[in-house]
Design an enzyme around this catalytic site. Structure first.
Site, PDB file in Angstrom:
ATOM      1  N   LYS A   1      42.487  32.955  33.926  1.00 57.76           N
ATOM      2  CA  LYS A   1      41.849  34.361  34.008  1.00 57.76           C
ATOM      3  C   LYS A   1      41.481  35.039  32.439  1.00 57.76           C
ATOM      4  O   LYS A   1      41.742  34.215  31.384  1.00 57.76           O
ATOM      5  CB  LYS A   1      42.907  35.198  34.437  1.00 57.76           C
ATOM      6  CG  LYS A   1      43.632  34.728  35.955  1.00 57.76           C
ATOM      7  CD  LYS A   1      42.241  34.842  37.087  1.00 57.76           C
ATOM      8  CE  LYS A   1      42.954  34.267  38.330  1.00 57.76           C
ATOM      9  NZ  LYS A   1      41.787  34.051  39.448  1.00 57.76           N
TER      10      LYS A   1
ATOM     11  N   SER B   1      36.881  32.353  40.758  1.00 56.40           N
ATOM     12  CA  SER B   1      37.360  33.501  40.445  1.00 56.40           C
ATOM     13  C   SER B   1      36.724  33.885  39.078  1.00 56.40           C
ATOM     14  O   SER B   1      37.133  34.986  38.723  1.00 56.40           O
ATOM     15  CB  SER B   1      39.034  33.480  40.272  1.00 56.40           C
ATOM     16  OG  SER B   1      39.189  32.597  39.522  1.00 56.40           O
TER      17      SER B   1
END
Length: 221
Positions: A112, A57
């Protein structure tokens, strides 16, 4: 003969001395190990912690198999089992790569990039991110799928606008089309943030069965 009578087992002073020395050495080793474990726990809890990247990701910033170090004190050292932070250097900023407890399963750690800070308005239009009405330019952002998904079907490419609440952050993966992030499950609370990812210390390419030497020692920006 008198000496043997006083020491019927035949144990000499030298043997006793060696036994005492061995016990002393064993105790020193045990004490050293205990101290090392305590120091390691203190460092892991309050200073820096190692993490491994399990998914794609954050590609191409972070690859699967990258091992990273996370600074746990820059946002303030969190006292275990509380939400209190001490000696904070600064708050998370837009663009920081952070590790945090996954809101839907706190036993898992996610990584993230911060896109929205408290009070920011975040919106995604046809894959383009806007923060407070202005395009958010991130040089690390990549798109690996050309298809644009309608908002009614999926929030990946069209989302919001939403306002980031107090003490919360909106985060997204750099691999935008393949990241499960705030677009899907909401905001990250400040007390769930574990720290700032700052360097790669090891990297292993499982598919090619080789070390990524170029990644080792590389700072994360």
């Amino acid at each position: 003969m008198d000496e043997y009578k006083d020491n019927p087992a035949g144990v000499t002073d030298s043997a006793v001395s060696q036994s005492i020395t061995k016990k002393h050495i064993a105790r020193e080793y045990a004490e050293s190990i205990i101290i090392a474990v305590i120091l390691a726990l203190i460092i892991r809890t309050f200073v820096v912690q190692a993490f491994k990247i399990p998914s794609g990701s954050m590609e191409d910033t972070l690859a699967i198999g990258d091992h990273i170090l996370v600074s746990k004190f820059i946002y303030g050292t969190k006292i275990p089992f509380t939400s209190t932070r001490l000696l904070k250097l600064r708050d998370p900023r837009r663009g920081d790569v952070i590790v945090f407890e996954y809101p839907e399963d706190p036993s898992k750690d996610f990584i993230k990039r911060v896109v929205g800070t408290p009070g920011d308005e975040v919106q995604v239009i046809d894959k383009k991110v806007f923060v407070n009405g202005k395009p958010y330019e991130n040089p690390h952002e990549v798109h690996k799928e050309k298809e644009i998904i309608p908002k009614e079907q999926n929030p990946r490419d069209n989302f919001g606008p939403v306002r980031v609440p107090e003490n919360s952050y909106f985060v997204m993966g750099d691999n935008r089309d393949r990241s499960y992030d705030s677009r899907f499950w909401g905001f990250v609370k400040n007390d769930k943030i574990k720290g700032l990812a700052f360097i790669k210390y090891w990297s292993w390419d499982k598919d090619k069965f080789r070390v990524r030497w170029g990644n080792i020692g590389k700072l994360i920006d």
